[in-house]
Design an enzyme around this catalytic site. Sequence first.
Site, short mmCIF file in Angstrom:
data_model
loop_
_atom_site.label_atom_id
_atom_site.label_comp_id
_atom_site.label_asym_id
_atom_site.label_seq_id
_atom_site.Cartn_x
_atom_site.Cartn_y
_atom_site.Cartn_z
N LYS A 13 0.85 -1.21 0.00
CA LYS A 13 0.00 0.00 0.00
C LYS A 13 0.87 1.24 0.00
CE LYS A 13 0.90 1.22 4.52
NZ LYS A 13 1.74 2.37 4.92
N ASP A 53 -2.22 -1.40 10.49
CA ASP A 53 -2.48 -1.34 9.05
C ASP A 53 -3.17 -2.60 8.51
OD1 ASP A 53 -1.19 1.06 9.11
OD2 ASP A 53 0.61 0.38 8.06
O1 C5P Z 1 0.26 -1.13 15.00
P1 C5P Z 1 1.67 -1.23 14.56
O2 C5P Z 1 2.38 -2.42 15.16
O3 C5P Z 1 1.86 -1.17 13.07
O4 C5P Z 1 2.40 0.06 15.12
C1 C5P Z 1 3.80 0.18 15.23
C2 C5P Z 1 4.13 1.39 16.08
O5 C5P Z 1 3.81 2.59 15.35
C3 C5P Z 1 3.33 1.51 17.37
O6 C5P Z 1 3.96 0.81 18.41
C4 C5P Z 1 3.33 3.00 17.62
O7 C5P Z 1 4.55 3.40 18.18
C5 C5P Z 1 3.26 3.58 16.22
N1 C5P Z 1 1.90 3.91 15.80
C6 C5P Z 1 1.26 5.02 16.34
N2 C5P Z 1 0.00 5.34 15.93
C7 C5P Z 1 -0.63 4.64 14.99
C8 C5P Z 1 -0.01 3.52 14.40
C9 C5P Z 1 1.27 3.18 14.82
O8 C5P Z 1 1.83 5.69 17.22
N3 C5P Z 1 -1.86 5.00 14.59
#
Ligand code: C5P
Length: 283
Positions: free
Chosen positions: A8, A134
């Site tokens: 994406k 995501d």
């Molecule tokens: O959800 P995911 O594992 O992809 O997120 C990785 C990191 O990115 C999270 O631990 C956080 O630090 C940051 N993040 C965030 N806000 C979001 C998505 C991700 O702060 N909406």
Amino acid sequence: MLFRSPAKVNLYLRIGPLRADGFHPLVSWFCSVGLLDDLEFTLTAADELTMTSDVAGVPCDERNLVIRAARALMPYRKVASGLMIHLSKRIPMGGGLGGGSSNAATALRAINQLWDCGRSDAVLDALGATLGSDVPFFLHQPSAICRGRGERITSISAPRARAIVLILPPIEMPTPQVYRRFDELGLGTDLEAIERNLPDPAIAPRELLEVLVNDLEAPAFDLSPALADLRCACERLVGQPVRMSGSGSTLFTLYEGLDEAAEVASRIERELKVRAVPTTLGA
Ligand code: C5P
């Protein structure tokens, strides 16, 4: 059985201030592109769950979201078979292209079917959200506005621009670190105001590029001045805006059709010595 797992881009990414749960609220236009990983699933007689990949450095154990997706569905398995999973990886890691999340969503769909788990789309959405912010988008591609921390999805038309050039520098951007720098820089957009002014999918590629914003560009460019320099060089070369996807390092620019995108991609590779891939957008 072979399942495709697309990358994406975040065409538009606006981010509010840090929430109490450690995530950031966002409003983002996600769109899938024609750069694909392949996931091959083979049912096995033995009660096993194994994974391999053609790329060194891809963890094939519980650290991989594909294995976690399979574990999440295991309690609902209605066939007496294990699974062998092979990942052919083309989506670069640490590139802001959501490869790992896409693999997880593909695995949820595929394994739900192959193990006859009978989980509804809503249940897969909820499972996906526990795996990563995501993941739910990839259960609703090709084009959607994502809100919350990414898990609240509204499908929208794909952009009129049907082709994209993905510029893939050999730089890995760690997402948590980019968000941390975003906080350190005191950034945070008023998302209510954003809602009244979302980009229109019907406008021409160049006009669309002019109104696209990614709030993670400032912290990513602060962490990697080389990436900031590359963006400037690309914009000078192609003569139109170049944006960043997610937390980087992928940069992109948009065109009506693939021929023009292919010509621009080879010019970027020739002049700037960086990998550039022309592909479809929102197909
Ligand atoms: O959800 P995911 O594992 O992809 O997120 C990785 C990191 O990115 C999270 O631990 C956080 O630090 C940051 N993040 C965030 N806000 C979001 C998505 C991700 O702060 N909406």
